[in-house]
Design an enzyme around this catalytic site. Structure first.
Site, PDB file in Angstrom:
ATOM      1  N   THR A 189      -7.883  19.030  47.944  1.00 47.28           N
ATOM      2  CA  THR A 189      -7.305  20.129  47.172  1.00 47.28           C
ATOM      3  C   THR A 189      -6.270  19.581  46.192  1.00 47.28           C
ATOM      4  O   THR A 189      -6.231  18.368  45.930  1.00 47.28           O
ATOM      5  CB  THR A 189      -6.731  21.221  48.101  1.00 47.28           C
ATOM      6  N   ASN A 190      -5.447  20.437  45.616  1.00 43.15           N
ATOM      7  CA  ASN A 190      -4.423  19.993  44.666  1.00 43.15           C
ATOM      8  C   ASN A 190      -3.149  20.810  44.913  1.00 43.15           C
ATOM      9  O   ASN A 190      -3.100  21.622  45.825  1.00 43.15           O
ATOM     10  CB  ASN A 190      -4.943  20.154  43.233  1.00 43.15           C
ATOM     11  N   ARG A 191      -2.156  20.602  44.072  1.00 47.25           N
ATOM     12  CA  ARG A 191      -0.832  21.181  44.346  1.00 47.25           C
ATOM     13  C   ARG A 191      -0.629  22.567  43.744  1.00 47.25           C
ATOM     14  O   ARG A 191       0.500  23.044  43.669  1.00 47.25           O
ATOM     15  CB  ARG A 191       0.260  20.253  43.811  1.00 47.25           C
ATOM     16  N   SER A 192      -1.665  23.231  43.296  1.00 45.23           N
ATOM     17  CA  SER A 192      -1.472  24.564  42.702  1.00 45.23           C
ATOM     18  C   SER A 192      -0.956  25.547  43.754  1.00 45.23           C
ATOM     19  O   SER A 192      -1.521  25.674  44.842  1.00 45.23           O
ATOM     20  CB  SER A 192      -2.791  25.076  42.125  1.00 45.23           C
ATOM     21  N   ALA A 208      -6.654  25.974  39.507  1.00 38.86           N
ATOM     22  CA  ALA A 208      -6.914  24.543  39.418  1.00 38.86           C
ATOM     23  C   ALA A 208      -8.152  24.297  40.288  1.00 38.86           C
ATOM     24  O   ALA A 208      -8.057  24.194  41.511  1.00 38.86           O
ATOM     25  CB  ALA A 208      -5.713  23.760  39.914  1.00 38.86           C
TER      26      ALA A 208
END
Ligand code: PMT
Length: 409
Positions: free
Chosen positions: A208-211, A275
């Site tokens: 995943t990502n930091r959104s 994102a």
């Protein structure tokens, strides 16, 4: 949007009356002018002094006494109201309003006002579900009253069910939605995506990502407050869902793509603030991958590009989160994904981009840079993006109907 609005807060006699103090306080903090009317029963639960201290205004408690003491005639508040909000609303006030009884300052004000009237019912579950209350609620709705559905949870009676006064933020969300009904996006159908998708590797791990979802959620709220019907397609986030917004929860890029494809039928604009992961695991392990295996090599494949693969008669607005060559990369994405507008997000700026409460963005359309915005709260950025949505929708309308172009303003 509540700034300089006059809200008449009606407080009736239920156990949740004390929560109306927090509501009054938050409304004042949002810049609204709040005038409180309390029924006699409400004063058994909380004193007028509390509301006077919070609102710095006299609290209206009795029709005749008030007229004499505060020189307020019985329709003065009805006339200055931008909205009348009754929270908590007891079964008793619902019955009175449904049958047109006006025997105190609150009911008189409601009968005399042209402003929208919003009720937040709060009572024991059995009372709320009683056919009489339900019938009163239906009547009130049919007459244009706006009812905030009660929250479900533990009740003062010890029981559990619908009947709780919703949280202050939820009530204020509904109030904003009502006040925004005639905004510049009234009647528009806006789809917003938010958050970072999660691509599973095994039953417990994801890429995943930091959104945080803050940017997309701010756009959804702002569009709601300007009158739009909003569908928010959200990847997993830990912030609360905005009230009066349809929310569709997804996890992966593929699920988001399917949800977006379904939602855009009939949409006026799609705003992709999510994102979306660019890669997913080629094979998802059925069981948890064991640590003993030592180094792990994952094979990744691309995810579908949701924006690029979508076509339709709606505005397509994308974001570009870039750490270098911001404007060039954003412009390249605008063309490659056939967008009407791209929000170039400089993620190397301090307090901008993923997770922050603020953002520094440049808005670019097919003709080039439209606006280079300073560091703003995500809500302010949302409103600047929506200003462009309004402009582009008007442009589209006049292009579809060239006669309008020649009509003098
Ligand atoms: O959620 P926050 O913490 O508030 O942070 C906000 C944000 C930084 C996530 C947001 O403002 C932002 O910039 N979102 C886009 C981030 C991104 O993934 O950009 P991108 O350059 O990879 O993608 C370009 C556009 O294509 C985006 O609109 C994206 O939603 C879309 N996309 C990307 C990949 C993909 N497979 N399908 C897509 O549709």
């Amino acid at each position: 949007m509540l700034n300089k609005k006059t809200i008449i807060l009606g407080v009736t006699g239920g156990i949740a009356a004390y929560k109306a103090a927090d509501l009054a306080s938050k409304l004042i903090q949002s810049g609204a002018s709040v005038r409180v009317i309390m029924t006699r029963n409400a004063q058994e639960f909380i004193t007028p002094l509390t509301f006077e201290a919070i609102t710095s205004s006299a609290v209206v408690t009795d029709m005749f006494q008030t007229a004499a003491e505060h020189r307020i005639n019985h329709i003065a508040l009805a006339e200055i109201a931008d909205a009348v909000l009754i929270a908590p609303a007891t079964a008793d006030i619902m019955a009175k309003l449904a049958t047109g009884i006006a025997d105190d300052m609150l009911t008189t004000t409601v009968l005399a006002t042209r402003a929208p009237v919003i009720l937040a019912p709060s009572m024991h579950t059995q009372m709320y579900q009683n056919p009489v209350t339900q019938e009163n609620e239906s009547r009130l709705k049919a007459r244009g009253f706006y009812i905030i559905p009660p929250a479900t949870g533990r009740l003062a009676s010890g029981g559990y069910g619908p009947g709780r006064l919703p949280d202050t933020e939820v009530i204020i969300g509904h109030l904003k939605a009502v006040l925004g009904r005639s905004g510049d996006l009234a009647g528009m159908n806006i789809i917003v995506t938010a958050g970072g998708t999660q691509e599973p590797i095994d039953p417990v791990r994801v890429i995943t990502n930091r959104s945080s979802g803050k940017m997309g959620y701010a756009i959804a709220e702002a569009a709601r407050d300007r009158g739009a019907r909003v569908t928010l397609i959200s990847a997993p986030v830990s912030i609360p869902a905005p009230p009066v917004v349809d929310i569709i929860r997804v996890e992966t890029a593929v699920q988001m793509k399917e949800a977006v494809q379904r939602a855009v039928s009939g949409a006026d604009a799609l705003i992709m603030a999510a994102a979306v992961a660019d890669f997913q695991a080629r094979d998802i392990a059925e069981n948890k991958i064991k640590k003993e295996k030592g180094n792990l090599t994952l094979e990744l494949t691309g995810t579908p590009d949701i924006l690029a693969e979508l076509n339709g008669d709606f505005l397509k607005i994308g974001f570009a989160a870039e750490s270098q060559d911001l404007l060039e990369n954003a412009q390249r994405k605008l063309i490659a994904k056939k967008l009407d507008l791209i929000v170039a997000n400089n993620i190397t700026e301090e307090n901008s981009g993923f997770g922050s409460d603020t953002n520094k963005v440049t808005l670019i359309d097919k003709n080039g840079v439209v606006q280079n915005l300073p560091l703003l709260s995500k809500r302010e950025v949302a409103d600047r993006i929506l200003d462009q949505v309004v402009r582009l929708l008007n442009l589209k309308k006049s292009n579809n109907n060239p006669a309008q172009k020649n009509t003098p303003a």
